[in-house]
Design a protein around this motif. Structure first.
Motif, PDB file in Angstrom:
ATOM      1  N   SER A 298       8.124  -5.368   7.822  1.00  0.00           N
ATOM      2  CA  SER A 298       7.429  -6.048   6.520  1.00  0.00           C
ATOM      3  C   SER A 298       5.996  -5.860   6.846  1.00  0.00           C
ATOM      4  CB  SER A 298       7.650  -7.282   6.508  1.00  0.00           C
ATOM      5  OG  SER A 298       7.165  -8.229   5.598  1.00  0.00           O
TER       6      SER A 298
ATOM      7  N   SER B 284       7.362   9.625  10.573  1.00  0.00           N
ATOM      8  CA  SER B 284       5.714   9.622  10.571  1.00  0.00           C
ATOM      9  C   SER B 284       5.434   7.942  11.241  1.00  0.00           C
ATOM     10  CB  SER B 284       5.253   9.621   9.192  1.00  0.00           C
ATOM     11  OG  SER B 284       3.884   9.369   9.051  1.00  0.00           O
TER      12      SER B 284
ATOM     13  N   ASN C  97      -3.154   4.374   6.960  1.00  0.00           N
ATOM     14  CA  ASN C  97      -4.274   3.734   7.133  1.00  0.00           C
ATOM     15  C   ASN C  97      -5.596   4.879   7.243  1.00  0.00           C
ATOM     16  OD1 ASN C  97      -3.639   0.869   7.030  1.00  0.00           O
ATOM     17  ND2 ASN C  97      -3.060   0.974   9.047  1.00  0.00           N
TER      18      ASN C  97
ATOM     19  N   THR D 237      -1.858   4.553  11.847  1.00  0.00           N
ATOM     20  CA  THR D 237      -0.830   5.407  11.506  1.00  0.00           C
ATOM     21  C   THR D 237      -1.348   6.125  10.235  1.00  0.00           C
ATOM     22  OG1 THR D 237       0.219   4.064   9.731  1.00  0.00           O
ATOM     23  CG2 THR D 237       1.171   3.763  11.908  1.00  0.00           C
TER      24      THR D 237
ATOM     25  N   LYS E  35       6.369  -6.844  -0.089  1.00  0.00           N
ATOM     26  CA  LYS E  35       6.574  -7.560   1.224  1.00  0.00           C
ATOM     27  C   LYS E  35       6.842  -8.905   0.886  1.00  0.00           C
ATOM     28  CE  LYS E  35       5.593  -3.592   3.516  1.00  0.00           C
ATOM     29  NZ  LYS E  35       6.760  -2.760   4.149  1.00  0.00           N
TER      30      LYS E  35
ATOM     31  N   GLY F  11       0.155  -6.114  11.739  1.00  0.00           N
ATOM     32  CA  GLY F  11      -1.092  -6.221  10.895  1.00  0.00           C
ATOM     33  C   GLY F  11      -1.806  -4.661  10.860  1.00  0.00           C
TER      34      GLY F  11
ATOM     35  N   ILE G 114      -2.187  -1.070  11.909  1.00  0.00           N
ATOM     36  CA  ILE G 114      -1.754  -0.505  12.965  1.00  0.00           C
ATOM     37  C   ILE G 114      -2.183   1.202  12.594  1.00  0.00           C
ATOM     38  CG2 ILE G 114       0.426   0.451  14.138  1.00  0.00           C
ATOM     39  CD1 ILE G 114       0.206  -2.395  14.263  1.00  0.00           C
TER      40      ILE G 114
ATOM     41  N   TYR H   7       2.028  -4.075  -3.332  1.00  0.00           N
ATOM     42  CA  TYR H   7       2.545  -4.020  -2.148  1.00  0.00           C
ATOM     43  C   TYR H   7       2.870  -5.572  -1.455  1.00  0.00           C
ATOM     44  CZ  TYR H   7       2.136  -2.649   2.719  1.00  0.00           C
ATOM     45  OH  TYR H   7       2.439  -2.371   4.214  1.00  0.00           O
TER      46      TYR H   7
ATOM     47  N   ASP I 299      16.024   9.590  -0.161  1.00  0.00           N
ATOM     48  CA  ASP I 299      15.175   8.609  -0.909  1.00  0.00           C
ATOM     49  C   ASP I 299      15.729   7.374  -0.686  1.00  0.00           C
ATOM     50  OD1 ASP I 299      13.616   7.405  -2.498  1.00  0.00           O
ATOM     51  OD2 ASP I 299      13.133   8.823  -3.984  1.00  0.00           O
ATOM     52  N   VAL I 300      14.951   6.230   0.021  1.00  0.00           N
ATOM     53  CA  VAL I 300      15.676   5.092   0.034  1.00  0.00           C
ATOM     54  C   VAL I 300      15.748   4.231  -1.144  1.00  0.00           C
ATOM     55  CG1 VAL I 300      15.039   4.673   2.649  1.00  0.00           C
ATOM     56  CG2 VAL I 300      13.384   3.890   0.694  1.00  0.00           C
TER      57      VAL I 300
ATOM     58  N   LEU J 235      11.824  11.810   3.875  1.00  0.00           N
ATOM     59  CA  LEU J 235      12.013  12.358   2.639  1.00  0.00           C
ATOM     60  C   LEU J 235      10.895  13.417   2.433  1.00  0.00           C
ATOM     61  CD1 LEU J 235      12.908  11.803  -0.321  1.00  0.00           C
ATOM     62  CD2 LEU J 235      10.827  10.088  -0.701  1.00  0.00           C
TER      63      LEU J 235
ATOM     64  N   ILE K  19       4.941   4.248  12.075  1.00  0.00           N
ATOM     65  CA  ILE K  19       5.614   3.246  13.214  1.00  0.00           C
ATOM     66  C   ILE K  19       7.157   3.971  13.067  1.00  0.00           C
ATOM     67  CG2 ILE K  19       6.553   0.999  12.926  1.00  0.00           C
ATOM     68  CD1 ILE K  19       3.843   0.211  11.495  1.00  0.00           C
TER      69      ILE K  19
ATOM     70  N   LYS L 294      10.027  15.835   4.437  1.00  0.00           N
ATOM     71  CA  LYS L 294       9.077  16.737   5.371  1.00  0.00           C
ATOM     72  C   LYS L 294      10.029  16.970   6.585  1.00  0.00           C
ATOM     73  CE  LYS L 294       4.628  14.650   4.309  1.00  0.00           C
ATOM     74  NZ  LYS L 294       4.056  13.381   4.543  1.00  0.00           N
TER      75      LYS L 294
ATOM     76  N   ASN M  96      12.186   0.781   7.597  1.00  0.00           N
ATOM     77  CA  ASN M  96      10.866   1.159   7.839  1.00  0.00           C
ATOM     78  C   ASN M  96       9.996   1.908   6.745  1.00  0.00           C
ATOM     79  OD1 ASN M  96       8.218   1.881   9.737  1.00  0.00           O
ATOM     80  ND2 ASN M  96       9.087   3.609   9.084  1.00  0.00           N
TER      81      ASN M  96
HETATM   82  P1  NAP Z   1       3.384   6.152   7.256  1.00  0.00           P
HETATM   83  O1  NAP Z   1       3.060   6.926   8.341  1.00  0.00           O
HETATM   84  O2  NAP Z   1       2.983   6.568   6.014  1.00  0.00           O
HETATM   85  O3  NAP Z   1       5.195   6.234   7.218  1.00  0.00           O
HETATM   86  C1  NAP Z   1       5.741   6.039   5.984  1.00  0.00           C
HETATM   87  C2  NAP Z   1       6.991   6.617   5.984  1.00  0.00           C
HETATM   88  O4  NAP Z   1       8.010   6.321   5.062  1.00  0.00           O
HETATM   89  C3  NAP Z   1       6.951   8.193   6.065  1.00  0.00           C
HETATM   90  O5  NAP Z   1       7.935   8.842   7.111  1.00  0.00           O
HETATM   91  C4  NAP Z   1       7.486   8.482   4.699  1.00  0.00           C
HETATM   92  O6  NAP Z   1       8.012   9.779   4.637  1.00  0.00           O
HETATM   93  C5  NAP Z   1       8.612   7.383   4.480  1.00  0.00           C
HETATM   94  N1  NAP Z   1       8.803   7.178   2.864  1.00  0.00           N
HETATM   95  C6  NAP Z   1       8.045   6.992   2.195  1.00  0.00           C
HETATM   96  N2  NAP Z   1       8.625   6.680   0.811  1.00  0.00           N
HETATM   97  C7  NAP Z   1      10.149   7.050   1.098  1.00  0.00           C
HETATM   98  C8  NAP Z   1      11.335   6.891   0.615  1.00  0.00           C
HETATM   99  N3  NAP Z   1      11.512   6.695  -0.704  1.00  0.00           N
HETATM  100  N4  NAP Z   1      12.681   7.347   1.170  1.00  0.00           N
HETATM  101  C9  NAP Z   1      12.378   7.580   2.415  1.00  0.00           C
HETATM  102  N5  NAP Z   1      11.406   7.597   3.280  1.00  0.00           N
HETATM  103  C10 NAP Z   1      10.010   7.332   2.596  1.00  0.00           C
HETATM  104  O7  NAP Z   1       3.156   4.696   7.396  1.00  0.00           O
HETATM  105  P2  NAP Z   1       3.533   3.501   8.583  1.00  0.00           P
HETATM  106  O8  NAP Z   1       2.089   2.827   8.758  1.00  0.00           O
HETATM  107  O9  NAP Z   1       4.204   3.994   9.612  1.00  0.00           O
HETATM  108  O10 NAP Z   1       4.436   2.519   7.526  1.00  0.00           O
HETATM  109  C11 NAP Z   1       5.735   2.221   8.039  1.00  0.00           C
HETATM  110  C12 NAP Z   1       6.048   0.735   7.527  1.00  0.00           C
HETATM  111  O11 NAP Z   1       4.901  -0.051   8.270  1.00  0.00           O
HETATM  112  C13 NAP Z   1       5.827   0.694   5.922  1.00  0.00           C
HETATM  113  O12 NAP Z   1       6.858  -0.094   5.560  1.00  0.00           O
HETATM  114  C14 NAP Z   1       4.395  -0.153   6.045  1.00  0.00           C
HETATM  115  O13 NAP Z   1       4.498  -1.004   4.949  1.00  0.00           O
HETATM  116  C15 NAP Z   1       4.566  -1.004   7.248  1.00  0.00           C
HETATM  117  N6  NAP Z   1       3.353  -1.494   7.765  1.00  0.00           N
HETATM  118  C16 NAP Z   1       2.397  -0.724   8.091  1.00  0.00           C
HETATM  119  C17 NAP Z   1       1.175  -1.129   8.800  1.00  0.00           C
HETATM  120  C18 NAP Z   1       0.007  -0.406   9.079  1.00  0.00           C
HETATM  121  O14 NAP Z   1      -0.944  -0.847   9.562  1.00  0.00           O
HETATM  122  N7  NAP Z   1       0.419   1.103   9.318  1.00  0.00           N
HETATM  123  C19 NAP Z   1       0.996  -2.671   8.755  1.00  0.00           C
HETATM  124  C20 NAP Z   1       1.902  -3.229   8.138  1.00  0.00           C
HETATM  125  C21 NAP Z   1       3.302  -2.802   7.876  1.00  0.00           C
HETATM  126  P3  NAP Z   1       7.126  10.917   4.227  1.00  0.00           P
HETATM  127  O15 NAP Z   1       5.913  11.283   5.043  1.00  0.00           O
HETATM  128  O16 NAP Z   1       7.882  12.145   3.788  1.00  0.00           O
HETATM  129  O17 NAP Z   1       6.400  10.437   2.865  1.00  0.00           O
END
Ligand code: NAP
Length: 268
Positions: A155, A29, A207, A204, A173, A200, A202, A169, A77-78, A51, A31, A53, A104
């Motif tokens: 991060s 999913s 959000n 996804t 981080k 910042g 993104i 959170y 599961d990480v 995890l 990023i 899906k 990630n």
């Molecule tokens: P996302 O679309 O919700 O993706 C998160 C991913 O992490 C999903 O594939 C999820 O799997 C997986 N995950 C959750 N718990 C897990 C576990 N215990 N073991 C293995 N995988 C697990 O969110 P995203 O925005 O892409 O976030 C990716 C990273 O970027 C995160 O670390 C987030 O903190 C960071 N980040 C995001 C933003 C932003 O604005 N989007 C900004 C700053 C930082 P499932 O779908 O199966 O739950």
């Protein structure tokens, strides 16, 4: 630019990750997915960790294979040591080694501090901070054998920037910020670089609640000097550069990718 120069530049881009074995956690999913697809395009061999899906993970594998890349999906599961060990040993068994790990996978749980359930705090720390610790230890043990490897932690600007409602959170981080700096020193003698990427806002699923509400989305965009949220592909391109040998002198630091958000007065 002449056609020949364009071809040479394109060839260099593809060569930069050629045959590198990359493990990306949470790659089904957002990023992580974008990083996996871009790395596949740049000829890395990609492990899609997920995890719960499998369909979403298999779709990413198919996208990469349809583009002539190599990918495989591994569930883990990480936050669970035995599952992380299994993911890394499966990677080594099937692809020979781990060259790059992208930590990630991450989750958010919003609630005011005075009401935050202990279980939410534990879960966010377990996935966002303990997860990178476990995955890095398992992958770096393999990298140290060849004295070469790169760890990239996704991060957040919230490794520095407070975010009311998201204390767990931010703590996770912030911890990841120090883990990066500490491990860069500990792993440098083993030839392993450690780098944080701090996005910042993104576009996804994490959000979704903000971005699907026009008022909240507008308020967020007003906080960002570039006037828009970032796209996962923009983070992916940066991560691909950091994973390449071109970034060999970067370690122990955070690269921010936020449209200027961190410098905005009164941001978030
Ligand atoms: P996302 O679309 O919700 O993706 C998160 C991913 O992490 C999903 O594939 C999820 O799997 C997986 N995950 C959750 N718990 C897990 C576990 N215990 N073991 C293995 N995988 C697990 O969110 P995203 O925005 O892409 O976030 C990716 C990273 O970027 C995160 O670390 C987030 O903190 C960071 N980040 C995001 C933003 C932003 O604005 N989007 C900004 C700053 C930082 P499932 O779908 O199966 O739950």
């Amino acid at each position: 630019m002449s056609t020949i120069t364009a071809h040479v530049e394109q060839a260099n881009e593809y060569k930069s990750l050629k045959d590198k074995v990359v493990v990306i956690t949470g790659a089904s999913s957002g990023i992580g997915r974008a990083i996996a697809i871009e790395m596949g395009r740049q000829s890395a061999k990609v492990v899609i960790n997920y995890l719960g899906k499998p369909d979403a993970a298999e779709e990413v594998v198919r996208d990469i294979e349809n583009d002539h890349g190599t990918a495989l999906a591994i569930e883990a599961d990480v936050s669970k040591s035995d599952q992380v060990q299994h993911m890394i040993s499966q990677t080594v068994a099937q692809l020979g080694r781990v060259d790059v790990l992208v930590n990630n996978a991450g989750i958010e749980k919003e609630s005011p501090f005075l009401e935050k359930p202990e279980s939410d705090f534990d879960m966010v720390i377990a996935v966002n901070l303990k997860g990178p610790f476990l995955c890095t230890q398992a992958a770096a043990r393999d990298m140290a054998k060849r004295r070469k490897g790169t760890i990239i932690n996704i991060s957040s600007v919230h490794e520095d920037l407070p975010f009311p409602g998201y204390s767990a959170y931010c703590a996770a981080k912030g911890g990841l910020r120090m883990l990066c700096r500490d491990l860069a020193l500990e792993l440098a003698p083993h030839g392993v670089n450690v780098i944080n990427v701090a996005p910042g806002a993104i576009n996804t699923p994490i959000n979704e609640r903000t971005l699907s509400d026009p008022e909240k989305k507008l308020a967020l965009k007003r906080e960002i000097p570039l006037g828009r949220v970032g796209e996962p592909q923009e983070v992916a391109k940066l991560v691909c550069y950091l994973a390449s040998d071109d970034a060999s002198y970067i370690t122990g630091t955070t690269i921010v990718i936020d449209g200027g958000l961190m410098h905005q007065t009164g941001s978030l």
